[in-house]
Structure formats: C-alpha cells, structure tokens
Write a protein that holds these residues in place. Structure first.
Motif, PDB file in Angstrom:
ATOM      1  N   ALA A 425       0.896  -0.919   0.122  1.00 34.67           N
ATOM      2  CA  ALA A 425       0.049   0.070   0.003  1.00 34.67           C
ATOM      3  C   ALA A 425       0.849   1.198  -0.114  1.00 34.67           C
ATOM      4  CB  ALA A 425      -0.867  -0.129   1.245  1.00 34.67           C
ATOM      5  N   TYR A 426       1.904   1.128   0.602  1.00 40.30           N
ATOM      6  CA  TYR A 426       2.964   2.548   0.663  1.00 40.30           C
ATOM      7  C   TYR A 426       3.495   2.562  -0.562  1.00 40.30           C
ATOM      8  CZ  TYR A 426       6.324   5.564   2.726  1.00 40.30           C
ATOM      9  OH  TYR A 426       7.060   6.597   3.135  1.00 40.30           O
ATOM     10  N   VAL A 427       3.843   1.556  -1.505  1.00 39.67           N
ATOM     11  CA  VAL A 427       4.642   1.655  -2.773  1.00 39.67           C
ATOM     12  C   VAL A 427       3.595   2.100  -3.784  1.00 39.67           C
ATOM     13  CG1 VAL A 427       5.493   0.486  -4.817  1.00 39.67           C
ATOM     14  CG2 VAL A 427       6.194  -0.126  -2.232  1.00 39.67           C
ATOM     15  N   GLU A 428       2.205   1.667  -3.315  1.00 43.51           N
ATOM     16  CA  GLU A 428       0.993   2.161  -4.283  1.00 43.51           C
ATOM     17  C   GLU A 428       0.982   3.660  -4.030  1.00 43.51           C
ATOM     18  OE1 GLU A 428      -2.105  -0.163  -3.348  1.00 43.51           O
ATOM     19  OE2 GLU A 428      -1.509  -1.956  -4.476  1.00 43.51           O
ATOM     20  N   TRP A 429       1.141   4.058  -2.977  1.00 43.23           N
ATOM     21  CA  TRP A 429       0.890   5.540  -2.617  1.00 43.23           C
ATOM     22  C   TRP A 429       2.003   6.483  -3.053  1.00 43.23           C
ATOM     23  CZ3 TRP A 429      -1.129  10.275  -1.696  1.00 43.23           C
ATOM     24  CH2 TRP A 429      -0.036  11.024  -0.976  1.00 43.23           C
ATOM     25  N   PHE A 430       3.157   6.014  -3.295  1.00 40.40           N
ATOM     26  CA  PHE A 430       4.323   6.513  -3.988  1.00 40.40           C
ATOM     27  C   PHE A 430       3.933   6.815  -5.327  1.00 40.40           C
ATOM     28  CE2 PHE A 430       7.922   6.706  -6.527  1.00 40.40           C
ATOM     29  CZ  PHE A 430       8.778   7.608  -6.153  1.00 40.40           C
ATOM     30  N   ASN A 431       3.299   5.708  -5.983  1.00 43.58           N
ATOM     31  CA  ASN A 431       2.797   5.724  -7.475  1.00 43.58           C
ATOM     32  C   ASN A 431       2.070   6.884  -7.635  1.00 43.58           C
ATOM     33  OD1 ASN A 431       4.856   3.647  -8.010  1.00 43.58           O
ATOM     34  ND2 ASN A 431       3.367   1.826  -7.970  1.00 43.58           N
ATOM     35  N   ARG A 432       0.965   6.727  -6.844  1.00 44.17           N
ATOM     36  CA  ARG A 432      -0.450   7.572  -6.792  1.00 44.17           C
ATOM     37  C   ARG A 432       0.079   9.128  -7.012  1.00 44.17           C
ATOM     38  NH1 ARG A 432      -5.562   8.855  -6.279  1.00 44.17           N
ATOM     39  NH2 ARG A 432      -6.185  10.839  -5.400  1.00 44.17           N
ATOM     40  N   LEU A 433       0.967   9.372  -5.903  1.00 43.86           N
ATOM     41  CA  LEU A 433       1.626  10.756  -5.829  1.00 43.86           C
ATOM     42  C   LEU A 433       2.327  11.213  -7.101  1.00 43.86           C
ATOM     43  CD1 LEU A 433       1.959  13.449  -4.369  1.00 43.86           C
ATOM     44  CD2 LEU A 433       3.936  12.310  -3.145  1.00 43.86           C
ATOM     45  N   SER A 434       2.984  10.293  -7.652  1.00 43.61           N
ATOM     46  CA  SER A 434       3.915  10.656  -8.934  1.00 43.61           C
ATOM     47  C   SER A 434       2.734  10.950  -9.922  1.00 43.61           C
ATOM     48  CB  SER A 434       4.600   9.543  -9.374  1.00 43.61           C
ATOM     49  OG  SER A 434       5.844   9.185  -8.287  1.00 43.61           O
ATOM     50  N   TYR A 435       1.803  10.100 -10.298  1.00 42.89           N
ATOM     51  CA  TYR A 435       0.695  10.320 -11.271  1.00 42.89           C
ATOM     52  C   TYR A 435      -0.083  11.386 -11.001  1.00 42.89           C
ATOM     53  CZ  TYR A 435       1.770   6.144 -14.047  1.00 42.89           C
ATOM     54  OH  TYR A 435       2.710   5.337 -15.074  1.00 42.89           O
ATOM     55  N   LEU A 436      -0.451  11.770  -9.704  1.00 43.94           N
ATOM     56  CA  LEU A 436      -1.161  12.868  -9.199  1.00 43.94           C
ATOM     57  C   LEU A 436      -0.498  14.265  -9.923  1.00 43.94           C
ATOM     58  CD1 LEU A 436      -3.685  14.339  -8.090  1.00 43.94           C
ATOM     59  CD2 LEU A 436      -2.369  14.270  -5.950  1.00 43.94           C
ATOM     60  N   VAL A 437       0.772  14.180  -9.603  1.00 45.39           N
ATOM     61  CA  VAL A 437       1.518  15.460  -9.931  1.00 45.39           C
ATOM     62  C   VAL A 437       1.342  15.376 -11.529  1.00 45.39           C
ATOM     63  CG1 VAL A 437       3.974  16.438 -10.147  1.00 45.39           C
ATOM     64  CG2 VAL A 437       3.152  15.253  -8.012  1.00 45.39           C
ATOM     65  N   ALA A 438       1.720  14.655 -12.268  1.00 47.10           N
ATOM     66  CA  ALA A 438       1.725  14.732 -13.785  1.00 47.10           C
ATOM     67  C   ALA A 438       0.422  14.922 -14.261  1.00 47.10           C
ATOM     68  CB  ALA A 438       2.278  13.099 -14.350  1.00 47.10           C
ATOM     69  N   THR A 439      -0.691  14.461 -13.604  1.00 49.45           N
ATOM     70  CA  THR A 439      -2.059  14.618 -13.864  1.00 49.45           C
ATOM     71  C   THR A 439      -2.414  16.129 -13.801  1.00 49.45           C
ATOM     72  OG1 THR A 439      -2.693  12.594 -13.098  1.00 49.45           O
ATOM     73  CG2 THR A 439      -4.506  14.134 -13.430  1.00 49.45           C
ATOM     74  N   GLU A 440      -1.871  16.823 -12.627  1.00 45.65           N
ATOM     75  CA  GLU A 440      -2.137  17.829 -12.290  1.00 45.65           C
ATOM     76  C   GLU A 440      -1.789  18.890 -13.221  1.00 45.65           C
ATOM     77  OE1 GLU A 440      -3.875  19.812  -9.794  1.00 45.65           O
ATOM     78  OE2 GLU A 440      -4.749  17.760  -8.883  1.00 45.65           O
ATOM     79  N   VAL A 606      -6.663  10.584 -10.874  1.00 44.25           N
ATOM     80  CA  VAL A 606      -5.511  10.483 -11.450  1.00 44.25           C
ATOM     81  C   VAL A 606      -5.388   9.705 -12.775  1.00 44.25           C
ATOM     82  CG1 VAL A 606      -3.125   9.313 -11.192  1.00 44.25           C
ATOM     83  CG2 VAL A 606      -4.174  10.230  -9.054  1.00 44.25           C
ATOM     84  N   PHE A 607      -4.930  10.077 -13.681  1.00 43.45           N
ATOM     85  CA  PHE A 607      -4.929   9.601 -15.163  1.00 43.45           C
ATOM     86  C   PHE A 607      -3.780   8.649 -15.269  1.00 43.45           C
ATOM     87  CE2 PHE A 607      -6.127  14.024 -17.241  1.00 43.45           C
ATOM     88  CZ  PHE A 607      -7.360  13.824 -16.598  1.00 43.45           C
TER      89      PHE A 607
END
Length: 643
Positions: A425-440, A606-607
């Motif tokens: 779940a922690y690794v998935e959070w890292f991926n989510r934050l990376s993709y959230l930045v790119a999406t924004e 998140v895209f």
C-alpha cells in the motif's frame, strides 16, 4: 479550464533485464549464477520501479533529441552561423546526456550482478554485537543458555556449565581460537541431539552462524538466563526464512515446558517466578515488535495456552499475561481500522474517477486551489507518509522476499503467507503521488497554468526536502520527469529551472544515489539531536531504494553456509537496516492536519499513463513521427472507449 481524457490501462514497456555476469571460474559457482539469472531478470520491478522510470524517460528524451539533431544537421549546412552554433550546442548536450545515461545504466547492471554480495560478505564488524537501536540496554557479556560463558583464557578444553533449575547439567566443549578469531561454541541442549548440529559459531565476538536448533535453543529463557535482545530481534525477524512464526512459538513453548518441567507436580516457586517473568518478557517483546505475527490464529492459540498455563501455576503472572494480550489486541484493532480506511479511500478515489469521466466540467479545481501554500502541502504529505510508514510491520520486508517451498532440500524456503499489505500500500501511494503530479500538470490547456503548477510542485518538493520527507520529494520529482510532462518544452521554457536542477542533483541516481544517501545521513544525525516532537525528528526515506537495498542483501547473501548452518551475518545486516526503519516510523507528525487537502491528495482523480500522453499531446502537438503515430493510436482507443 480542465481537460478530461478517458482512462486506459497503462502500457508496459519491455526493458532489457540486467545481465548476470559470472565472475567465478569454478563450475559450481557457474551453476549457481545461471540459476539466479532468472531471478535477476525481474530486478527492475517493485524495488527499482522509480529508477526504471527515470531510465526509460531518459532513453525517450535521447531518442527524440537524436532525431532533432540529425534533422538539424541536414538543414544547417546552408544555414546561418547562428543556427550552426545552436546545432553544435545541442549536439554537445546530446553527447553529455548519452554519456550520463550510459554510466547510470552500467552502475545498475553492476549492482544487479552482485555488488551487494561482495560488500556484505566482506564486511566485518569490530564490535561485540551490531548496534540495532533496541530500546532495552544490551549487556557486554553474552551468557549461554545455562547462564554462563566460556572464557578464552581458560586452559581447560571442556568447561563445566551449571545446570538449570531442574538439576540438568551440560558441558561446553570449546575449540581453540583460530587465526581468524573464530570461536565455535558447542551447546548440548536438553535431549539427545547431535552436538555438531547445535553449534553456535562466533567470530570477533560476533555470532556468525549456527544450526537452526541451536539458535532456537539460544532464545529460550530460563530462571537465570535471558537472551540478548539484539540476537532476539534479529532472529525473530529473519527466522521466518526457515520456519513459520507459529512453528517457532510452538517449539519455544514446548522446549520451555520440558526444560522447566511445568507438567510436574513439584515445582520450586521462586524459580518458577523468575522463569515466568523472563518468559513473559520475551512474549511481550515479540508482541510489541512483531504484532502482526499474531494475526495468525495459531499464534494466538499458542500464546493463550502458554500464558494460561503459567498463570495457573503462578497466579502473580496473570496480570502480566493479561496486559500482553490486551496490548496485542489493541495493536491488531488499530491495524484493522487502518486497513478499513485504506479500502474506503481507494473506493472514494475510484468513484471520483468515474464521476470525472461522466462529467468532466464538474471538476474545475486543482491542487493550488485547495492548498495554495507549498509548505502546507509538504506538511500534509508528511502526515500521509508517516501514517502509512507507521503501519508497516518490520517482518513485512522479510516476508515479501520469501518464495514458495522448493523441491531442492538444500535451498528450501518456508513460504509464510503475508497477513498484511501495508508495504504494498505504501508503494502504491508513491505511484499515486507521482501520477497525481503529472495529472495536475497535463490536465490544463493553458501553458501558463501548466508552468505555474510545475513551479508550485518544485516548491513543494523543496519543502519536503527541508522537512526530511525524501519519499514525497522523489515521488514529485518522478512525476515531473515522466515523459508526458517532460516533453512539454514550451511549458518548461516558462519555468525557472534553478531550483529544479538543485533538487535533481539531490536525488541524482548515479553512484547508487550517493548524493541522496549523504543527505539521508545528515537528516538522521539531525534527528538524533532533536527534541521529542520537533520537526527535525522526521526522517522519511526514499522507500523504493530501501526495498532495493534489502532485496539485494537478501538475494546476494546465502541463507546457509556450506555445512548447513544459518548465516547469521546476513541476519545482522537485515536487522540493522530494519531497525533504522523502526526508528524512522516511530515519530509523531507535529504539523496540524488539513482535512480538505488530505482528502484531495488521497481521492483526487489520477490519469493513467495513456491518458497522460493523450493530454500532453493535446497540450503541445506531437513533434516527431513516433509521437504522431502514438497520438493517433491513443485517440482511436479513446473513441472506442467512449462509444
């Protein structure tokens, strides 16, 4: 104005796996290296995910730049002197990037082929025991399970050991000290076992190897003896490579019942109290440090049986037993609550994504509208990081590396089914934050809005660095370096690159992230001198790199030596790194919580990678033939989904 693109599953690019180079000339080593080649083919998976993304992005940049340089080269023959100079500068830049990329790729290939093996096998500790940061004090002497040790200055080859409380005795044969300061301590346990299988081998005062039976025996407390706490932590952490926790607890309880003759009707009360206190202390430390082991009903069954037996024999132990079980139930209840929260958060994020697809116009806000101050966003990211970090059990690192039981008895590993998914779940959070930045960044049509968001995230990343939140820092940098964001040249042309380049240097992956590791050491030193509750106490490591280090340590060091003994040197190294993690996660976040910001970070749409590419191409038109082909393909996929 916000653009909506249909989400698609990410397309996985097939990368060449690191080659396993055989540096050993003998045939047996060659066979082992070939057998490991398959395992190393997946090394750029979870543990090297971020680095792999960086390499892929760099390769794509180089390919695009190469085509541009070659194209300009044909035109510049009849161009002006100014254009010629521009072409030469771009060509030099290409050569520099290519050189840096080749070095980076070569370093990680070397790491994948066993650099960690050489380091960890050659490292020798000069201390009596590795310092693991356990809260309880560690004594300098190392008593045997019978309450004494053999001294090197004793002239006798056999030292008589005092018996245990039930009158049994044992002898301790010792070998003379060899040239490499290796001392073999052979312990004769209760029962008729082969002495050679019950040996504990010390080198320079360090336990380096021993049979599984001897290690289990060494952790059994008596009325006069309690196991060294550093040994106890290391063995409880890594013993699951050989046996399941419920099997270890069962053997431990049965051994104590036999040794202390708890089924006998004649027991010395004073001895029973001393033994019971020590045994309760061991159970308390196990439950405190590895509570998730007790999610297994078999563990709880053994725990209740032995505590009930001791409480019946000695009523004064009943209160301690109750406190252990109550504390354990509180920890498991907290874990269950946290897992429920994760499920609800994921469901909310999925619902918001479906709502965005159905009505894109309803989502007209971005992260800057929710949290305009970069330092506040960095604080809220730290809240999320520490919450997820705190709920990861230290045993999850070892459990994630355990494979199914093999047919080869020499390399047998006991598969211990994980009861938790906190690490994943922690690794998935890292991926989510990376993709959230790119999406924004990619979801905005106007160039000035995209540039403003990029500068905003650069400021957030800088604040994360100042706080000591390296994981969020790397996730933001990874998002800004993703190909859909990196190709927006017109947007980046409006961004002040000075701060971005400083952050890139701090997280530079060359030399195995040497710059980052130096910054991490500095943050750890700062945390040691900081007061409780201070912001300087926070150290949140780049988690994927921590997993990578543990992965290579596990794969690079053998679990057993040639004589079948456990390689305890590996246990010490695993315990040292995991103990650092325990120190980092046991920190309370001192910042106030902003519920609206936290909710947005956890549930904002998140895209996917395909959607990000499509949005990027619509923001700035494709420049190369390859980009045009991909753009057409993505548009066709989007039309099919919307039908």
């Amino acid at each position: 104005m916000v653009r909506m693109t249909a989400g698609h599953d990410d397309e996985s690019d097939t990368d060449s796996s690191p080659r396993v180079i055989n540096n050993n000339n003998n045939s047996s080593s060659s066979a082992k290296a070939k057998s490991k080649e398959k395992r190393f083919s997946d090394v750029f998976g979870l543990q090297l995910e971020v680095t792999s993304h960086l390499l892929d992005a760099e390769k794509r940049k180089l390919e695009i730049l190469q085509r541009e340089v070659c194209g300009k080269g044909q035109k510049s023959k009849c161009a002006s002197a100014k254009a010629q100079r521009q072409y030469e500068r771009q060509k030099a830049s290409l050569a520099r990037l290519q050189f840096q990329h080749n070095i980076l790729e070569q370093e990680y290939r070397e790491v994948a082929t066993g650099m960690f093996t050489k380091y960890y096998m050659s490292a020798r500790s000069q201390r009596s025991l590795p310092h693991l940061g356990i809260r309880q004090p560690v004594t300098k002497s190392r008593p045997s399970i019978f309450g004494t040790i053999a001294h090197d200055d004793n002239d006798n080859d056999i030292t008589q050991i005092p018996g245990s409380s039930n009158g049994l005795s044992a002898t301790l044969p010792r070998t003379s000290k060899s040239r490499d300061s290796r001392t073999t301590v052979t312990v004769k346990p209760f029962g008729d076992r082969d002495l050679t299988r019950a040996a504990l081998v010390y080198e320079d005062g360090n336990l380096v190897s021993g049979s599984l039976e001897a290690c289990v025996q060494n952790m059994v407390p008596t009325a006069e003896y309690y196991p060294d706490r550093t040994f106890l932590f290391a063995f409880l952490l890594s013993s699951r490579l050989y046996m399941k926790p419920h099997q270890l607890l069962h053997d431990l309880c049965q051994t104590c019942v036999r040794q202390q003759r708890l089924n006998s009707s004649h027991l010395d009360r004073s001895t029973l109290i001393k033994f019971g206190t020590n045994f309760m202390q061991l159970l308390s430390e196990w439950a405190e440090t590895f509570p998730y082991d007790f999610k297994d009903e078999r563990m709880m069954k053994h725990l209740r049986e032995i505590t009930q037996k001791l409480s019946t024999l000695e009523p004064t132990l009943k209160k301690t037993a109750g406190q252990i079980i109550q504390g354990l139930m509180r920890k498991l209840a907290t874990l269950e609550k946290y897992e429920d929260v994760l499920v609800r958060v994921n469901m909310a994020a999925s619902e918001r994504m479906h709502a965005l697809r159905a009505n894109p116009a309803s989502f007209q806000v971005n992260i800057m509208d929710i949290c305009p101050e970069p330092h506040v966003l960095a604080q809220q990211l730290t809240h999320i990081e520490l919450e997820r970090l705190t709920n990861i059990g230290p045993e999850e690192f070892v459990q994630s590396f355990i494979k199914e039981q093999t047919s080869d008895s020499k390399n047998q590993k006991f598969h211990d089914f994980k009861k938790t998914r906190n690490l994943e779940a922690y690794v998935e959070w890292f991926n989510r934050l990376s993709y959230l930045v790119a999406t924004e960044v990619c979801m905005h049509i106007k160039k000035k809005h995209r540039a403003k968001l990029i500068e905003y995230f650069i400021d957030v990343a800088r604040e994360c660095f100042n706080v000591g939140n390296f994981n969020s820092l790397m996730a933001i940098m990874s998002g800004l370096n993703m190909c859909p964001v990196g190709r927006l040249k017109k947007t980046w042309g409006k961004v002040n690159m000075d701060k971005f380049e400083i952050l890139e240097h701090q997280m530079d992956p060359t030399s195995n992230f040497n710059t980052y590791r130096q910054s991490l050491k500095a943050a750890m030193q700062r945390a040691l001198t900081a007061q409780e509750g201070a912001c300087d106490k926070i150290v949140i490591p780049f988690f994927s790199l921590l997993i990578k280090d543990l992965y290579f340590l596990n794969e690079g060091c053998a679990n057993k030596s040639a004589n079948g003994h456990i390689n305890f040197q590996k246990f010490w190294q695993l315990a040292k790194q995991v103990t650092d993690f325990l120190t980092w996660k046991n920190v309370d976040c001192p910042y106030p919580r902003e519920r609206q910001t936290l909710n947005y970070l956890l549930t904002a749409p998140v895209f996917s990678e395909n959607s990000l590419h499509l949005a990027s191409f619509e923001s700035e038109n494709p420049e190369s033939d390859m980009e045009r082909i991909r753009y057409k393909s993505l548009k066709l996929q989007c039309e099919e989904v919307n039908k």
